[in-house]
Design an enzyme around this catalytic site. Structure first.
Site: not given
Ligand code: LLP
Length: 417
Positions: A238, A346
């Site tokens: 995150g 589209c």
């Molecule tokens: N761990 C878990 C349990 C998660 O659900 C996620 C992301 C991560 C790690 C990694 O998070 P990150 O470091 O990438 O923030 N499609 C969205 C982001 C969805 C994130 C879902 N879970 C976007 O494009 O902003």
């Protein structure tokens, strides 16, 4: 966001962008290996002196050539499906460094994870825990597990990527988790390996983590009173990387981890975006220009099926026109035009950028979207029967094809009649 002088651009020289577009066509994802390694190193540096396993979140970008670079840094992987587990193993992440999260694992996926002897499975509901138990029993195995807690913390990010508030589908409350660990201890089929939380994505300060981790640490003490002492505390992923920039050092996460380090816990982090986003760009070619009412449209060959973030989250990724957009030199110039960059799909929601100030752009020129390395290709689709873009990595100034452009044949290959 209007385009700007981004710190990322020095990793993507104009000549290389143009060469890549000529050689591999557009739309094209172009990654910088140097920048990718730099982001990974930033984690390693911030957590030096601690016992931390970094499990790269495969969902951010699961392409083998990119993942292999991260695996070579000693990272493990966080997967959320059997498909991601398969791709993580194939990319070279060792099974003993892989964890499996997600609210909806199927029996087959659980069986696969157990067969591969991954580090642990992260259960997200009581019913899932019971299924894991049954599968483990049928295989004559003990299963290493953790439970994903919902610490009820607002991460102050987009609602769609906010997961740590009570009411979200992710994780379970502390009280329920307590009962789940107790149940597992009595079952004999489980080894409690970890305690997990993940509060959301694109988080820009350590504050929400600090609040969450204090609560999780109290929970760990409660578990300890039952004689349950999981080896790992998993803080999830995150950590953000603002569009157009490298990620900020995750040293604030290191501070938030203090309660766990004081308790002698091994740490796990699951970074996805912060590692992969800055190192990638999406190169599209300008097909047409048109005006509609008061709006100036630049229609490119890249669209929402290639890069969904602007349409889905309203994300603002800086736009760069190679050879032209050198940042502040252009801002305020009278020939600048307020434009929307839209794709060929589209849907009115098909845009890569809205309300960006651009210099005059000609047909056939390239338009580059920055910070497209994460949640780009991995969220892309074949909508409108559009083959997915190719992916190329810059390695020592050379271009290496990681994944070829799809063909229409690829799209129809699973149709059986
Ligand atoms: N761990 C878990 C349990 C998660 O659900 C996620 C992301 C991560 C790690 C990694 O998070 P990150 O470091 O990438 O923030 N499609 C969205 C982001 C969805 C994130 C879902 N879970 C976007 O494009 O902003």
């Amino acid at each position: 966001m209007s385009y700007q002088k981004s710190s990322l651009l020095r990793f993507f020289p104009d000549g290389i962008i143009k060469q890549a577009a000529e050689r591999f066509g557009t739309p094209l994802f172009l990654y910088s290996r140097e920048l990718l390694e730099k982001q990974a190193d930033s984690y390693i540096k911030a957590f030096a002196g601690t016992d931390t396993l970094f499990c790269y979140a495969m969902k951010a970008n699961s392409t083998r050539g990119l993942c292999a670079v991260i695996a070579a840094k000693g990272f493990g992987a966080d997967v959320v499906s059997g498909g991601e587990l398969f791709r993580a193993l194939r990319a070279g992440f060792p099974a003993e460094k892989i964890i499996f999260s997600g609210v909806g694992k199927t029996e087959d996926e659980i069986r696969y994870a157990l067969r591969e002897n991954i580090l642990f499975i992260n259960a997200e509901s009581f019913e899932e825990l019971r299924l894991i138990e049954n599968v483990a029993r049928s295989m004559g195995k003990k299963v290493r597990f953790s439970i994903r807690l919902n610490p009820d913390v607002d991460p102050h990010t987009h609602a769609y990527i906010s997961t740590g508030k009570s009411g979200s589908k992710f994780g379970v409350s502390f009280d329920e988790a307590f009962e789940m660990y107790r149940y597992a201890a009595a079952s004999g089929n489980f080894v409690p390996a970890g305690v997990h939380s993940h509060i959301g994505s694109q988080i820009s300060s350590g504050g929400p983590y600090k609040t969450a981790e204090i609560r999780v640490a109290e929970f760990i003490d409660r578990l300890s009173s039952l004689g349950i002492n999981p080896e790992y505390t998993d803080m999830g992923g995150g950590w953000g990387a603002a569009e157009g920039f490298e990620m900020k050092s995750p040293s604030e996460l290191r501070e938030a981890a203090e309660p766990f380090l004081r308790r002698g816990k091994k740490l796990i982090l699951e970074p996805g975006r912060s590692i992969a986003a800055p190192c990638g760009i999406l190169i599209s070619r300008v097909l047409y220009r048109k005006r509609s009412g008061s709006r100036n449209y630049i229609i490119t060959d890249g669209g929402m099926n290639d890069f969904l973030r602007p349409s889905l989250y309203g994300a603002e990724h800086p736009v760069y026109i190679p050879g032209k957009a050198t940042g502040e030199n252009y801002v305020g110039k009278t020939e600048n035009m307020l434009c929307d960059i839209a794709g060929p799909v589209c849907e009115s929601a098909d845009f890569l950028a809205r309300n960006v100030m651009l210099p005059p752009v000609e047909q056939g020129e390239l338009a580059v979207l920055l910070s497209a390395g994460a949640y780009g290709i991995s969220m892309s689709s074949n909508y409108n029967s559009r083959p997915r873009a190719a992916e190329v990595m810059i390695e020592n100034g050379e271009l290496k094809l990681l994944r070829r452009r799809e063909t229409v044949q690829d799209i129809i290959s699973a149709e059986v009649c």
